[in-house]
Design an enzyme around this catalytic site. Structure first.
Site, PDB file in Angstrom:
ATOM      1  CB  SER A   1     -59.706  34.538  24.214  1.00  0.00           C
ATOM      2  OG  SER A   1     -58.602  35.046  24.911  1.00  0.00           O
TER       3      SER A   1
ATOM      4  CE  LYS B   1     -59.433  34.628  27.948  1.00  0.00           C
ATOM      5  NZ  LYS B   1     -58.796  35.896  27.553  1.00  0.00           N
TER       6      LYS B   1
ATOM      7  CE1 TYR C   1     -57.124  33.021  30.511  1.00  0.00           C
ATOM      8  CE2 TYR C   1     -54.736  33.097  30.264  1.00  0.00           C
ATOM      9  CZ  TYR C   1     -55.989  33.551  29.906  1.00  0.00           C
ATOM     10  OH  TYR C   1     -56.117  34.523  28.940  1.00  0.00           O
TER      11      TYR C   1
ATOM     12  CE1 TYR D   1     -60.506  39.480  24.482  1.00  0.00           C
ATOM     13  CE2 TYR D   1     -59.867  39.398  22.193  1.00  0.00           C
ATOM     14  CZ  TYR D   1     -60.077  38.773  23.391  1.00  0.00           C
ATOM     15  OH  TYR D   1     -59.871  37.444  23.496  1.00  0.00           O
TER      16      TYR D   1
ATOM     17  CB  VAL E   1     -54.372  35.541  20.213  1.00  0.00           C
ATOM     18  CG1 VAL E   1     -54.790  36.884  20.746  1.00  0.00           C
ATOM     19  CG2 VAL E   1     -53.937  34.597  21.319  1.00  0.00           C
TER      20      VAL E   1
HETATM   21  N1  GLN Z   1     -53.859  32.716  26.140  1.00  0.00           N
HETATM   22  C1  GLN Z   1     -53.962  34.045  25.614  1.00  0.00           C
HETATM   23  C2  GLN Z   1     -53.452  35.037  26.643  1.00  0.00           C
HETATM   24  O1  GLN Z   1     -53.681  34.849  27.785  1.00  0.00           O
HETATM   25  C3  GLN Z   1     -55.395  34.334  25.261  1.00  0.00           C
HETATM   26  C4  GLN Z   1     -55.600  35.700  24.683  1.00  0.00           C
HETATM   27  C5  GLN Z   1     -56.599  35.759  23.576  1.00  0.00           C
HETATM   28  O2  GLN Z   1     -56.897  34.787  22.889  1.00  0.00           O
HETATM   29  N2  GLN Z   1     -57.068  36.965  23.296  1.00  0.00           N
HETATM   30  O3  GLN Z   1     -52.796  35.998  26.331  1.00  0.00           O
END
Ligand code: GLN
Length: 303
Positions: A63, A66, A188, A239, A257
């Protein structure tokens, strides 16, 4: 204290937390990473970069990507995106569906999965191959021409995509998707599966510490846009733990993650930290602790 010494000290202090938490096993390819890894890198505005531990080993940015897709979209236009995605903290897990029905397919912010899928959709409309555009930006800013999408991780995400499929179809049902669901998800997953080291990431994020200026002095974003991305990182970047992260670390940050966190100290430096063991909200246990030590020892929190 010298920065190198400081990073060594932090690495010693977090040592008991190496391996704490659990790796992201909902993406099987990520579950194979050694949870005791730890690296930290700091890039300063003069272009210097310092690091300790596993700071030159590539990991899955997930993420954290992003932040950069948002920068690419906002560099083109500020207006259109904000009709399709909000900029308030969600207080919900990064892959939650619950708010989307109440809020008629408009995700709370660009850093939860739903919001990031909208940003990727918008970037596809702008440039076509969004993940290749992102890779070009990351290669240029990090100075590492070898950055790649890890196809094994991307494939693993695609094979375990029920939640992200649900989120994307749900937004499409409200008319908030411009491109086919399969195209958006493919892009994505590729953006999330880019592998970078702490060194690469700290250098790539430096324009956010430099009020929008790239390392070569050219403008990536206006200072107003950079300010806004930093603000969204602070309020939404970790988050449903964004309040706790602000309380402990006190700077804009974006986690993934894969166990990485990119933290920005505007006007000073960009920090990337990596340790794969995650807490229940999906943030690196040792990574958050290291950043907590960093801002405490330097006094460089924004507060
Ligand atoms: N690729 C992961 C997902 O879509 C990204 C989530 C994350 O890093 N929080 O679940």
């Amino acid at each position: 204290m010298e920065l190198n010494q400081l990073l060594e000290r932090i690495t010693d202090e977090i040592a008991p937390l190496r391996g704490a938490g659990s790796v992201a096993d909902y993406i099987p390819a990520l579950a194979r990473v050694d949870p005791s890894r730890f690296g930290i890198a700091v890039a300063d505005l003069d272009g210097g970069v310092h690091g300790t531990g596993d700071w030159e080993i590539p990991f899955s940015v997930q993420s954290i990507s992003k932040v950069f897709t948002l920068a690419l979209v906002l560099a083109d236009s500020d207006d259109v995106l904000w009709q399709r995605v909000g900029r308030e903290p969600s207080g919900s897990p990064f892959n939650s569906l619950v708010q989307l029905e109440h809020e008629r397919g408009i995700p709370r912010n660009p850093f939860i999965n739903a919001g990031a899928l909208i940003v990727t959709d918008q970037l596809i409309s702008l440039v076509g191959d969004a993940s290749t555009e992102l890779l070009a930006l990351l290669r240029a800013e990090s100075g590492n021409a070898d950055l790649r999408v890890d196809d094994e991780v991307a494939g693993s995400e695609a094979a375990h995509a029920d939640r992200n499929l649900a989120l994307t179809h749900f937004m499409a049902s409200y008319g908030n998707m411009r491109n086919p669901v399969a195209t958006v998800l493919d892009q994505y997953f590729r953006q999330c599966s880019i592998a970078m080291s702490c060194r690469d990431l700290a250098l790539a994020g430096l324009f956010l510490a430099a009020h929008g200026l790239r390392r070569d002095g050219s403008s990536m974003l206006t200072s107003r846009q950079a300010k806004r991305i930093n603000a969204i990182m602070l309020t939404c970047g970790t988050y449903d733990a964004a309040g706790e992260f602000a309380y402990r670390v006190g700077v804009p940050g974006k986690s993934g993650v894969g166990g990485g966190i990119l933290a920005i100290i505007p006007g000073r430096c960009s920090i990337a930290v990596w340790s794969p063991g995650l807490d229940k909200r999906g943030n690196s246990v040792a990574g958050v602790a290291a950043l907590d030590h960093f801002t405490t020892l330097t006094g460089w929190s924004i507060f």
